[in-house]
Design an enzyme around this catalytic site. Structure first.
Site, PDB file in Angstrom:
ATOM      1  N   PHE A 119       0.862  -1.182   0.000  1.00 59.24           N
ATOM      2  CA  PHE A 119       0.000   0.000   0.000  1.00 59.24           C
ATOM      3  C   PHE A 119       0.897   1.230   0.000  1.00 59.24           C
ATOM      4  O   PHE A 119       1.965   1.207   0.620  1.00 59.24           O
ATOM      5  CB  PHE A 119      -0.899  -0.009   1.241  1.00 59.24           C
ATOM      6  N   GLN A 240      -6.727  15.233   4.356  1.00 59.65           N
ATOM      7  CA  GLN A 240      -6.240  14.538   3.170  1.00 59.65           C
ATOM      8  C   GLN A 240      -7.300  14.575   2.071  1.00 59.65           C
ATOM      9  O   GLN A 240      -8.466  14.283   2.320  1.00 59.65           O
ATOM     10  CB  GLN A 240      -5.939  13.087   3.531  1.00 59.65           C
ATOM     11  N   HIS A 242      -8.355  13.371  -1.967  1.00 63.36           N
ATOM     12  CA  HIS A 242      -8.116  12.415  -3.028  1.00 63.36           C
ATOM     13  C   HIS A 242      -8.356  13.158  -4.337  1.00 63.36           C
ATOM     14  O   HIS A 242      -9.334  13.887  -4.448  1.00 63.36           O
ATOM     15  CB  HIS A 242      -9.089  11.234  -2.877  1.00 63.36           C
ATOM     16  N   LEU A 252     -15.471   8.083  -4.665  1.00 64.03           N
ATOM     17  CA  LEU A 252     -14.070   7.914  -5.072  1.00 64.03           C
ATOM     18  C   LEU A 252     -13.914   7.176  -6.390  1.00 64.03           C
ATOM     19  O   LEU A 252     -14.546   6.154  -6.604  1.00 64.03           O
ATOM     20  CB  LEU A 252     -13.368   7.055  -4.023  1.00 64.03           C
ATOM     21  N   GLU A 255      -7.281   5.357  -8.137  1.00 54.27           N
ATOM     22  CA  GLU A 255      -6.100   5.746  -8.896  1.00 54.27           C
ATOM     23  C   GLU A 255      -5.897   4.814 -10.092  1.00 54.27           C
ATOM     24  O   GLU A 255      -5.314   5.191 -11.105  1.00 54.27           O
ATOM     25  CB  GLU A 255      -4.877   5.644  -7.983  1.00 54.27           C
ATOM     26  N   ARG A 286      -0.461  12.036  -5.866  1.00 56.33           N
ATOM     27  CA  ARG A 286      -1.769  12.598  -5.542  1.00 56.33           C
ATOM     28  C   ARG A 286      -1.770  14.107  -5.400  1.00 56.33           C
ATOM     29  O   ARG A 286      -2.624  14.797  -5.940  1.00 56.33           O
ATOM     30  CB  ARG A 286      -2.267  12.030  -4.215  1.00 56.33           C
ATOM     31  N   HIS A 353     -11.106  13.574   2.097  1.00 54.44           N
ATOM     32  CA  HIS A 353     -11.146  12.140   2.375  1.00 54.44           C
ATOM     33  C   HIS A 353     -10.925  11.807   3.851  1.00 54.44           C
ATOM     34  O   HIS A 353     -11.581  10.925   4.389  1.00 54.44           O
ATOM     35  CB  HIS A 353     -10.064  11.479   1.517  1.00 54.44           C
ATOM     36  N   ARG A 398      -1.782  11.339   6.527  1.00 52.56           N
ATOM     37  CA  ARG A 398      -1.939   9.947   6.947  1.00 52.56           C
ATOM     38  C   ARG A 398      -1.522   8.993   5.839  1.00 52.56           C
ATOM     39  O   ARG A 398      -1.794   9.234   4.670  1.00 52.56           O
ATOM     40  CB  ARG A 398      -3.409   9.704   7.283  1.00 52.56           C
TER      41      ARG A 398
HETATM   42  C1  LIG Z   1     -14.039   5.566   1.239  1.00 51.44           C
HETATM   43  C2  LIG Z   1     -13.090   5.396   2.398  1.00 51.44           C
HETATM   44  C3  LIG Z   1     -12.209   4.325   2.423  1.00 51.44           C
HETATM   45  C4  LIG Z   1     -11.310   4.154   3.482  1.00 51.44           C
HETATM   46  N1  LIG Z   1     -10.449   3.097   3.473  1.00 51.44           N
HETATM   47  C5  LIG Z   1      -9.579   2.926   4.493  1.00 51.44           C
HETATM   48  C6  LIG Z   1      -8.688   1.803   4.521  1.00 51.44           C
HETATM   49  O1  LIG Z   1      -8.701   0.956   3.640  1.00 51.44           O
HETATM   50  N2  LIG Z   1      -7.817   1.683   5.556  1.00 51.44           N
HETATM   51  C7  LIG Z   1      -7.787   2.591   6.569  1.00 51.44           C
HETATM   52  O2  LIG Z   1      -6.973   2.419   7.478  1.00 51.44           O
HETATM   53  N3  LIG Z   1      -8.636   3.653   6.584  1.00 51.44           N
HETATM   54  C8  LIG Z   1      -9.524   3.835   5.580  1.00 51.44           C
HETATM   55  N4  LIG Z   1     -10.386   4.914   5.590  1.00 51.44           N
HETATM   56  C9  LIG Z   1     -10.455   5.757   6.798  1.00 51.44           C
HETATM   57  C10 LIG Z   1     -11.198   5.001   7.908  1.00 51.44           C
HETATM   58  O3  LIG Z   1     -12.236   4.246   7.342  1.00 51.44           O
HETATM   59  C11 LIG Z   1     -11.801   5.927   8.960  1.00 51.44           C
HETATM   60  O4  LIG Z   1     -10.848   6.832   9.394  1.00 51.44           O
HETATM   61  C12 LIG Z   1     -12.291   5.134  10.174  1.00 51.44           C
HETATM   62  O5  LIG Z   1     -13.163   4.121   9.757  1.00 51.44           O
HETATM   63  C13 LIG Z   1     -12.966   5.990  11.224  1.00 51.44           C
HETATM   64  O6  LIG Z   1     -13.428   5.142  12.261  1.00 51.44           O
HETATM   65  P1  LIG Z   1     -13.977   5.691  13.642  1.00 51.44           P
HETATM   66  O7  LIG Z   1     -14.237   4.519  14.530  1.00 51.44           O
HETATM   67  O8  LIG Z   1     -13.110   6.755  14.151  1.00 51.44           O
HETATM   68  O9  LIG Z   1     -15.349   6.389  13.256  1.00 51.44           O
HETATM   69  P2  LIG Z   1     -16.632   5.896  12.410  1.00 51.44           P
HETATM   70  O10 LIG Z   1     -16.490   4.543  11.864  1.00 51.44           O
HETATM   71  O11 LIG Z   1     -16.936   7.004  11.488  1.00 51.44           O
HETATM   72  O12 LIG Z   1     -17.738   5.805  13.521  1.00 51.44           O
HETATM   73  C14 LIG Z   1     -18.252   6.928  14.187  1.00 51.44           C
HETATM   74  C15 LIG Z   1     -19.337   6.468  15.133  1.00 51.44           C
HETATM   75  O13 LIG Z   1     -19.743   7.551  15.944  1.00 51.44           O
HETATM   76  C16 LIG Z   1     -21.144   7.609  16.009  1.00 51.44           C
HETATM   77  N5  LIG Z   1     -21.500   9.001  16.300  1.00 51.44           N
HETATM   78  C17 LIG Z   1     -21.032  10.117  15.710  1.00 51.44           C
HETATM   79  N6  LIG Z   1     -21.574  11.201  16.283  1.00 51.44           N
HETATM   80  C18 LIG Z   1     -22.383  10.768  17.265  1.00 51.44           C
HETATM   81  C19 LIG Z   1     -23.234  11.402  18.222  1.00 51.44           C
HETATM   82  N7  LIG Z   1     -23.362  12.725  18.284  1.00 51.44           N
HETATM   83  N8  LIG Z   1     -23.954  10.630  19.064  1.00 51.44           N
HETATM   84  C20 LIG Z   1     -23.865   9.278  19.008  1.00 51.44           C
HETATM   85  N9  LIG Z   1     -23.075   8.633  18.134  1.00 51.44           N
HETATM   86  C21 LIG Z   1     -22.354   9.366  17.285  1.00 51.44           C
HETATM   87  C22 LIG Z   1     -21.611   7.085  14.673  1.00 51.44           C
HETATM   88  O14 LIG Z   1     -22.930   6.615  14.760  1.00 51.44           O
HETATM   89  C23 LIG Z   1     -20.596   5.960  14.463  1.00 51.44           C
HETATM   90  O15 LIG Z   1     -21.029   4.803  15.143  1.00 51.44           O
HETATM   91  C24 LIG Z   1     -11.287   5.089   4.538  1.00 51.44           C
HETATM   92  C25 LIG Z   1     -12.187   6.167   4.521  1.00 51.44           C
HETATM   93  C26 LIG Z   1     -13.061   6.330   3.454  1.00 51.44           C
HETATM   94  C27 LIG Z   1     -13.965   7.516   3.441  1.00 51.44           C
END
Ligand SMILES: Cc1cc2nc3c(=O)[nH]c(=O)nc-3n(C[C@H](O)[C@H](O)[C@H](O)COP(=O)(O)OP(=O)(O)OC[C@H]3O[C@@H](n4cnc5c(N)ncnc54)[C@H](O)[C@@H]3O)c2cc1C
Lengths: 595, 84
Positions: A119, A240, A242, A252, A255, A286, A353, A398
């Site tokens: 990656f 970041q 894309h 998205l 690439e 990028r 992103h 990142r």
């Molecule tokens: C298209 C895409 C692809 C990606 N691919 C990768 C990858 O391959 N590898 C990688 O390492 N990263 C990747 N990322 C980044 C990564 O997915 C995210 O940074 C990560 O999943 C965030 O996880 P989190 O647990 O912090 O939050 P989230 O998974 O966003 O969860 C947030 C939680 O908080 C809750 N919440 C929010 N506000 C409130 C509130 N006020 N009250 C109650 N609940 C609330 C929501 O309901 C949810 O349950 C990608 C991102 C995107 C957009």
């Protein structure tokens, strides 16, 4: 007004990867743990992650956590804290193998080990050549992760409050965190969740931008709540982007499309990348591609009625090749741009992103802020992990697959810290301050009684367009300055949003108004922090801080090797040093970030 | 979590269940809701609500036509979503 109170040892806001991982730690330690989530846990945005999670398991070839640490620091453009980065990279194998034991169906090698793929930015031997470090479960890594950890939590008796929205943090007179207020969507009622420790794991705020790959739910609620409660936000100028999101939709486009021969064109049909990167052309890195796209748009050569995007053209490729090598691209074009990519070019634009900054924490997941001369004094009872937090391991940029790792490592470490903290607390909860819910109730009351106010959707759109135009992937002094005053005007409008629907049950208009209150805090923090940082570093690139012998790539370590702290009160900025001292190894010394 | 058998699915609840983890679904569902929510019958609302119980990856595959919905009862709603 009296508000019902629910008491738990620990309250976690957010049921994505970070929240679920922390909850396992707490529930399995026998603590009464509540997890609040706006949506069903497995619908959290973590489900979108496909690429995988980084760990130097060395299953496919030799690898080492120290190499991973080097890559992460270099990727961060030296803004990441080296203690936290060492901690994360050393813990990676442990948390990935734990996840496997929770039932995560990782792809495997013939010999049954976890399969690893390369990656971007992950290298062996301190930047020598690409290494296979990413562990994935087909193209549904995030999805599988959420399922495995949700099941584990159900077994451990974690109590889920699904379709509850946390509104505000509750701090007592000493500044300690003792709970949150939250609204049950089904009834519209406000409750107090009284806790010995609170974790925010609310994910990113990518929806501050007009073009974003983030789902609608990513509204920065944790950051908004923290900011309103007087906690600063760290390094919010770093986002970041894309280069190729579908214009207007954000979805998205990988690439790989340019890898297969896709060409970027401006309004004149010109292959403009030839001017910016004569050798690599459309396959330049990028940031180079994104900047070229923005320059074309800014200089009036954008496409469409608003001249606000460029075109990604694959019409010269053989349709059979497109169908074979890029199967998803036609579907995306038809569904989200209304064009058949085989026949017509796709409108694309650099798209937000990932949020590198967030609520400041140390590597124990404790929220920290300056107090009594200590730049990083823990706020008792308050923890944060995942994309809403800034540990800071991603610094100014990142690396892909490091974010899922961040969720696992800091989800776990914050859970462990909370268990330890709760053990040291008296059996009885610290008392709630008088009228602990008043602030939230007054915000709701304002919405209820507002007349002659602004519409939520239009105000949000104005904010998103302002962020995109004034504080996008490539930044200009005058645009940032103007952006600060524009976003301040929009803040006034957010303060007087009006909703027509006043019903109680699942009132989505009210929920969106409350989300906008959070988005605007993140937008202000981003704009103000970006305007002040007069260097280029990682994802923050300014037109007035360009490559020179004195400042390679525009980076100014003498003045700007420091973390930004933005306070809501008075839009004030403060700074704190980057931790350049790893836990056990030597400092990774400053260098130009070249690949 | 609420069951798919609820007699009446309120529009607000339906709208909120269209909030997903995948942006692609947010966009498809928002477009559908904007154009069709008003005209859906009570039965259709219940069907849509049931469909929204699928996990994001499966639901996206269904509405994109890459996978069939195993519940044949919901075929009409799937067709409406695909056409949106
Ligand atoms: C298209 C895409 C692809 C990606 N691919 C990768 C990858 O391959 N590898 C990688 O390492 N990263 C990747 N990322 C980044 C990564 O997915 C995210 O940074 C990560 O999943 C965030 O996880 P989190 O647990 O912090 O939050 P989230 O998974 O966003 O969860 C947030 C939680 O908080 C809750 N919440 C929010 N506000 C409130 C509130 N006020 N009250 C109650 N609940 C609330 C929501 O309901 C949810 O349950 C990608 C991102 C995107 C957009």
């Amino acid at each position: 007004m009296s508000v019902p109170i629910r008491k738990f040892d620990a309250v976690i806001v957010g049921a994505g990867g970070a929240g679920l991982r922390a909850a396992i730690q707490l529930s399995e330690a026998g603590l009464r743990t509540a997890v609040l989530s706006k949506v069903f846990p497995t619908r959290s945005h973590t489900v979108a992650a496909q690429g995988g999670v980084a760990a130097s398991l060395g299953n496919s070839e030799e690898d080492h956590w120290h190499w991973h640490m080097y890559d992460t620091i270099k990727g961060s453009d030296w803004l990441g804290d080296q203690d936290a980065i060492e901690f994360m990279c050393r813990k990676a194998n442990e948390v990935v193998i734990e996840l496997e034991h929770y039932g995560m169906p990782f792809d495997r090698t013939d010999s049954g080990k976890i399969y690893q793929r390369p990656f971007g930015g992950h290298m062996s031997n301190f930047g020598e050549k690409p290494v296979r470090r990413s562990c994935a479960a087909a193209d549904r890594t995030g999805h599988a992760m959420l399922h495995a950890m949700y099941q584990r939590n159900v077994k451990a008796n974690t109590q889920f409050f699904i379709e509850w929205m946390a509104l505000d943090l509750i701090r007592d007179d000493a500044g300690d965190v003792v709970g949150v207020t939250a609204m049950e969507m089904e009834s519209g009622e406000v409750y107090i969740f009284h806790a010995k420790a609170v974790l925010f794991a609310t994910g990113g705020a990518g929806r501050i931008y007009y073009s974003s790959t983030n789902a609608f739910i990513n509204t920065g609620d944790g950051a908004g709540m923290a900011a309103r409660a007087g906690v600063p936000l760290e390094d919010m100028e770093f986002w970041q982007f894309h280069p190729t999101g579908v214009a207007g939709a954000g979805v998205l486009i990988t690439e790989g499309v340019r890898g297969e021969g896709g060409i970027l064109r401006n309004a004149d049909g010109e292959r403009f990348m030839e001017r910016y990167a004569p050798n690599a052309k459309d396959l330049a890195s990028r940031d180079v591609v994104s900047r070229a796209m923005v320059t074309e748009i800014n200089e009036g050569r954008g496409c469409g009625p608003n001249k606000d995007h460029v075109m990604l053209d694959i019409t010269h490729l053989d349709p059979a090749t497109i169908m074979k090598r890029l199967p998803g691209i036609r579907e995306i074009g038809i569904q989200f741009a209304g064009v058949d990519a085989i026949k017509e070019p796709l409108p694309v634009v650099p798209t937000c992103h990932y949020q590198m900054g967030g609520i400041p924490t140390n590597y124990h997941g404790e929220v920290v802020m300056p107090k009594n001369g200590n730049p990083s004094e823990p706020v008792p009872g308050f923890y944060a992990a995942g994309e809403c937090a800034c540990a800071s391991v991603h610094g100014a940029n990142r690396l892909g697959t490091n974010s899922l790792l961040d969720l696992l490592v800091f989800g776990k470490s914050s859970g462990e810290s909370m268990v330890e903290f709760i053990k040291t607390q008296p059996a009885a909860h610290k008392p709630l301050p008088a009228n602990a819910a008043d602030y939230s109730l007054s915000r709701l009351n304002r919405l209820e009684t507002q007349t002659g106010g602004t519409a939520v959707g239009a105000t949000r759109l104005a904010m998103q367009r302002t962020m995109q135009a004034h504080c996008g992937v490539f930044r200009f002094k005058h645009m940032l300055e103007e952006g600060v005053s524009k976003i301040t005007e929009i803040e006034q409008q957010v303060a007087s949003t009006e909703i027509k629907d006043k019903s109680k049950v699942f009132n989505t208009a009210r929920l969106e108004a409350l989300e906008l209150d959070n988005l605007i805090e993140v937008a202000k923090a981003t704009m103000v922090s970006a305007n002040a940082r007069t260097e280029s570093r990682g994802a923050h690139v300014r037109d007035d801080a360009i490559d020179s012998p004195e400042f390679p790539d525009g980076r100014d370590d003498a003045n700007w090797l420091k973390h930004t702290l933005w306070y809501r009160e008075g839009n004030k900025l403060d700074y704190k040093p980057v931790n350049m001292k790893p836990l056990t190894v030597d400092t990774i010394a400053l260098k130009k970030r070249a690949y | 979590m609420d069951s798919a058998n609820d007699q009446q699915v309120s529009p607000g609840r339906l709208l909120w269940h269209c909030r997903r983890g995948l942006l692609e679904l947010d966009l498809i569902l928002q477009r559908f809701i904007e154009h069709h929510l008003e005209s859906l019958t009570t039965d259709q609302r219940a069907e849509l609500f049931e469909l929204l119980h699928y996990d994001d990856i499966t639901l996206l595959a269904i509405v994109s036509g890459r996978e069939q919905c195993e519940e044949t009862r919901l075929k009409g709603m799937v067709d409406l979503l695909r056409a949106a």
